[in-house]
Design a protein around this motif. Structure first.
Motif, PDB file in Angstrom:
ATOM      1  N   LYS A 427      53.750  56.375  35.522  1.00  0.00           N
ATOM      2  CA  LYS A 427      52.313  56.406  35.240  1.00  0.00           C
ATOM      3  C   LYS A 427      52.009  55.793  33.867  1.00  0.00           C
ATOM      4  N   GLU A 428      52.868  56.017  32.896  1.00  0.00           N
ATOM      5  CA  GLU A 428      52.693  55.370  31.589  1.00  0.00           C
ATOM      6  C   GLU A 428      52.734  53.849  31.730  1.00  0.00           C
ATOM      7  N   ILE A 429      53.710  53.382  32.495  1.00  0.00           N
ATOM      8  CA  ILE A 429      53.848  51.935  32.698  1.00  0.00           C
ATOM      9  C   ILE A 429      52.669  51.394  33.490  1.00  0.00           C
ATOM     10  N   LEU A 430      52.201  52.173  34.473  1.00  0.00           N
ATOM     11  CA  LEU A 430      51.031  51.757  35.251  1.00  0.00           C
ATOM     12  C   LEU A 430      49.806  51.628  34.349  1.00  0.00           C
ATOM     13  N   ALA A 431      49.659  52.538  33.381  1.00  0.00           N
ATOM     14  CA  ALA A 431      48.546  52.446  32.435  1.00  0.00           C
ATOM     15  C   ALA A 431      48.608  51.142  31.650  1.00  0.00           C
ATOM     16  N   PHE A 432      49.814  50.730  31.300  1.00  0.00           N
ATOM     17  CA  PHE A 432      50.003  49.464  30.578  1.00  0.00           C
ATOM     18  C   PHE A 432      49.506  48.293  31.424  1.00  0.00           C
ATOM     19  N   PHE A 433      49.987  48.191  32.653  1.00  0.00           N
ATOM     20  CA  PHE A 433      49.661  47.020  33.468  1.00  0.00           C
ATOM     21  C   PHE A 433      48.231  47.036  33.980  1.00  0.00           C
ATOM     22  N   LEU A 434      47.689  48.221  34.277  1.00  0.00           N
ATOM     23  CA  LEU A 434      46.302  48.283  34.720  1.00  0.00           C
ATOM     24  C   LEU A 434      45.351  47.872  33.601  1.00  0.00           C
ATOM     25  N   THR A 435      45.649  48.288  32.378  1.00  0.00           N
ATOM     26  CA  THR A 435      44.812  47.888  31.241  1.00  0.00           C
ATOM     27  C   THR A 435      44.859  46.376  31.049  1.00  0.00           C
ATOM     28  N   TRP A 436      46.047  45.817  31.119  1.00  0.00           N
ATOM     29  CA  TRP A 436      46.196  44.358  30.985  1.00  0.00           C
ATOM     30  C   TRP A 436      45.443  43.647  32.109  1.00  0.00           C
ATOM     31  N   LEU A 437      45.560  44.165  33.328  1.00  0.00           N
ATOM     32  CA  LEU A 437      44.873  43.559  34.470  1.00  0.00           C
ATOM     33  C   LEU A 437      43.362  43.591  34.278  1.00  0.00           C
ATOM     34  N   CYS A 438      42.831  44.703  33.782  1.00  0.00           N
ATOM     35  CA  CYS A 438      41.374  44.805  33.561  1.00  0.00           C
ATOM     36  C   CYS A 438      40.896  43.753  32.564  1.00  0.00           C
ATOM     37  N   VAL A 439      41.657  43.558  31.485  1.00  0.00           N
ATOM     38  CA  VAL A 439      41.275  42.548  30.491  1.00  0.00           C
ATOM     39  C   VAL A 439      41.340  41.151  31.107  1.00  0.00           C
ATOM     40  N   LEU A 440      42.344  40.893  31.930  1.00  0.00           N
ATOM     41  CA  LEU A 440      42.449  39.591  32.592  1.00  0.00           C
ATOM     42  C   LEU A 440      41.260  39.349  33.517  1.00  0.00           C
ATOM     43  N   ILE A 441      40.864  40.358  34.267  1.00  0.00           N
ATOM     44  CA  ILE A 441      39.718  40.202  35.168  1.00  0.00           C
ATOM     45  C   ILE A 441      38.450  39.898  34.383  1.00  0.00           C
ATOM     46  N   ILE A 442      38.225  40.631  33.299  1.00  0.00           N
ATOM     47  CA  ILE A 442      37.069  40.373  32.442  1.00  0.00           C
ATOM     48  C   ILE A 442      37.103  38.953  31.907  1.00  0.00           C
ATOM     49  N   ALA A 443      38.311  38.501  31.491  1.00  0.00           N
ATOM     50  CA  ALA A 443      38.448  37.162  30.917  1.00  0.00           C
ATOM     51  C   ALA A 443      38.129  36.077  31.939  1.00  0.00           C
ATOM     52  N   PHE A 444      38.482  36.292  33.207  1.00  0.00           N
ATOM     53  CA  PHE A 444      38.188  35.282  34.218  1.00  0.00           C
ATOM     54  C   PHE A 444      36.710  35.287  34.603  1.00  0.00           C
ATOM     55  N   VAL A 445      36.021  36.407  34.363  1.00  0.00           N
ATOM     56  CA  VAL A 445      34.577  36.454  34.626  1.00  0.00           C
ATOM     57  C   VAL A 445      33.804  35.814  33.475  1.00  0.00           C
ATOM     58  N   LYS A 446      34.149  36.208  32.245  1.00  0.00           N
ATOM     59  CA  LYS A 446      33.462  35.678  31.072  1.00  0.00           C
ATOM     60  C   LYS A 446      34.419  35.694  29.892  1.00  0.00           C
ATOM     61  N   ARG A 447      34.405  34.615  29.110  1.00  0.00           N
ATOM     62  CA  ARG A 447      35.436  34.478  28.076  1.00  0.00           C
ATOM     63  C   ARG A 447      34.877  33.807  26.823  1.00  0.00           C
ATOM     64  N   ASP A 448      33.608  34.022  26.529  1.00  0.00           N
ATOM     65  CA  ASP A 448      33.034  33.400  25.347  1.00  0.00           C
ATOM     66  C   ASP A 448      33.374  34.219  24.102  1.00  0.00           C
ATOM     67  N   LYS A 449      32.805  33.791  22.975  1.00  0.00           N
ATOM     68  CA  LYS A 449      33.128  34.431  21.707  1.00  0.00           C
ATOM     69  C   LYS A 449      32.705  35.892  21.689  1.00  0.00           C
ATOM     70  N   LEU A 450      31.640  36.237  22.433  1.00  0.00           N
ATOM     71  CA  LEU A 450      31.205  37.633  22.505  1.00  0.00           C
ATOM     72  C   LEU A 450      32.298  38.503  23.126  1.00  0.00           C
ATOM     73  N   GLN A 451      32.950  37.981  24.184  1.00  0.00           N
ATOM     74  CA  GLN A 451      34.018  38.761  24.825  1.00  0.00           C
ATOM     75  C   GLN A 451      35.200  38.962  23.882  1.00  0.00           C
ATOM     76  N   TRP A 452      35.513  37.936  23.082  1.00  0.00           N
ATOM     77  CA  TRP A 452      36.583  38.098  22.082  1.00  0.00           C
ATOM     78  C   TRP A 452      36.193  39.171  21.073  1.00  0.00           C
ATOM     79  N   CYS A 453      34.942  39.179  20.681  1.00  0.00           N
ATOM     80  CA  CYS A 453      34.461  40.178  19.717  1.00  0.00           C
ATOM     81  C   CYS A 453      34.553  41.586  20.306  1.00  0.00           C
TER      82      CYS A 453
END
Length: 529
Positions: A427-453
């Motif tokens: 479950k600890e490892i799953l938390a790692f990969f799910l968090t990374w996956l969520c950020v990747l999904i957000i990045a593919f939807v929108k990735r401008d300077k606001l998202q970096w901020c």
């Protein structure tokens, strides 16, 4: 001809780096944390935080081994394997363990471990189920969810690309020493190039060493032929030569009492009077084919495999051992492996390894960002970005900001998931990969300077929350660690505060840039990182 050569090298440097840069970032990121994997594992186990270092750790080893054999003989006389793992400078507790019978389909036997405070030989509170620093160590070259053999081939080829990128970068870098002291702020892609050059040149010897030796650790996957030529049973024969087994006892049948362990230890101390024993492994105890393997710390020597002696468990006779003097080829292989893992490193050298790893992460990250920045700067007004540019920008945001956040999630999960949860480590490892996956999904939807901020702000909050959550869920905190001179735990919390501050500064810089853009009278095209 000269211009054509340099253009070719520039093209090669750009593309061999870009094609695998996000994978290389993961490898460097996880590998950098792995230099302190014992300290990470220590932090993940609150029950061992208050164990004091023994005044005479090596002097107490003989009695600890005797006690371990007595305990295991009483608890599991018929177990297929016993292990006694002794305290080390970075691992403060003592472990007595025995292998449980394998279940159908199980590759390796599970161990039942009893962990003790070596100062009073009292059992410790049950450990929480966690991979600790070993998760990052294995992720570094096994990539976790991928088949092990496939993952190592992928990592091997990525390392070869990295080596080519380093060599071609040296070739095209005409001002390699001058650029160590050059940084031009607020100059767009030029600033990113300066940071790329600084992080590359400053730690160049480390980058070359860690990349080349990383390939050497997997060299027999690429070039198995020398070992297959020299040894009748190929790679297996080579590794049996480096780490000897005990064929002399394998054919023996029946039962036999285990020889008194002092008989074995007396031979060990006769050969190595100052031996720092790390582990004793007893295979097939109370059988005629029993063996007792004693592993000794290599200390500061450039040797990756621990020196070992193997004795017959029934007679106490020495049946196998590692070579005292390595051949030239073995010494080279062992030393290169040892340099890569950094197991020989004292605290200061380990810190330098860690800083070199961070420089490698910065080098890779700035290279990724610089490529996207340059393409953006060359685009005409109102031109639509290509799918390749969108992909690079999404992977940049998702990986460069996602991995730090996923790491924070891993450690927060360690403190917040119930100790009684089933498959807690997974479950600890799953938390790692799910968090990374969520950020990747957000990045593919929108990735401008606001998202970096936004991502920088979230990373900052996650890092600052780590010492707070630790203080609320354990009996220690950063102040008590400092007061009690628990330097590993103190540095762990301090590093999270430091990175939280760095992410906060990044957030403020990006926020200021966004405000300046909004207040500008000219509405230019949207800038992206």
């Amino acid at each position: 001809m000269k211009g054509s050569f340099f253009r070719s090298m520039t093209w090669l440097h750009t593309w061999v780096g870009l094609l695998v840069c996000w994978l290389l970032y993961l490898i460097f990121f996880a590998g950098t944390i792995s230099f302190f994997r014992d300290e990470v594992s220590l932090w993940n186990q609150p029950s061992v935080h208050n164990i004091e270092q023994q005044a005479d750790r090596i002097g107490a080893q003989k009695q600890q081994i005797v006690s371990g054999v007595e305990y295991l003989n009483a608890q599991a006389p018929n177990a297929p394997n016993w292990r006694i793992t002794l305290p080390e400078e970075r691992i403060p507790y003592l472990t007595f363990g025995y292998a449980k019978p394998k279940e159908p389909g199980q590759r390796r036997a599970q161990f039942e471990n009893t962990r003790l405070d070596p100062n009073n030989m009292q059992p410790l509170a049950p450990f929480v189920d966690t991979r600790g620093g070993n998760f990052f160590y294995r992720l570094h070259f096994d990539l976790h969810y991928i088949d092990v053999k496939t993952a190592r081939w992928i990592v091997c080829f990525a390392s070869l690309f990295m080596l080519i990128a380093l060599i071609s970068g040296i070739v095209i870098h005409k001002r390699i020493f001058k650029d160590m002291f050059v940084f031009r702020a607020n100059k767009g892609s030029r600033s990113w190039l300066d940071v790329h050059n600084l992080s590359s040149v400053f730690a160049l010897p480390f980058h070359l060493m860690i990349t080349y030796t990383g390939i050497i650790t997997l060299i027999f996957m690429i070039f198995p032929y020398p070992a297959q030529t020299v040894y009748e049973d190929g790679i297996r024969g080579f590794f049996n030569d480096v780490s000897p087994s005990s064929p002399a006892t394998e054919s023996l049948q029946g039962t036999a009492p285990l020889v008194p362990i002092n008989t074995v230890l007396d031979q060990v101390y006769t050969k190595w009077p100052e031996a720092d024993i790390t582990r004793v492994i007893i295979n097939k105890p109370n059988k005629a084919a029993a063996t007792i393997m004693v592993l000794v710390s290599p200390g500061k020597t450039l040797r990756d495999q621990a020196p070992r002696l193997i004795f017959s468990g029934a007679s106490g006779e020495l049946v196998a051992q590692t070579d005292d003097e390595l051949t030239g080829s073995k010494a080279l292989y062992e030393s290169l492996n040892s340099m890569h893992t950094g197991r020989l490193a004292e605290p200061l050298l380990r810190v330098l390894y860690f800083l070199g790893g961070i420089a490698g992460c910065i080098m890779i990250a700035t290279g990724c960002i610089m490529w996207a920045k340059r393409i953006r700067e060359r685009m005409k007004k109102n031109a639509q970005p290509s799918w390749g540019l969108k992909l690079v920008e999404a992977l940049n945001l998702g990986t460069l900001m996602g991995l730090p956040l996923a790491t924070s999630a891993f450690f927060l999960a360690n403190r917040l998931i119930s100790t009684r949860a089933m498959e807690r480590a997974d479950k600890e490892i799953l938390a790692f990969f799910l968090t990374w996956l969520c950020v990747l999904i957000i990045a593919f939807v929108k990735r401008d300077k606001l998202q970096w901020c936004v991502m920088a702000a979230i990373n900052s909050i996650a890092c600052f929350s780590m010492p707070v959550v630790n203080a609320l869920t354990t009996q220690g905190n950063i102040i008590s660690y400092l007061r009690n001179e628990q330097w590993a735990l103190f540095m762990f919390d301090s590093l999270f505060l430091l990175f939280g501050l760095l992410f906060l500064l990044q957030t403020e810089k990006l926020r200021t840039a966004l405000q300046a853009k909004k207040s500008s009278p000219i509405n230019t095209q949207e800038q992206k990182v």
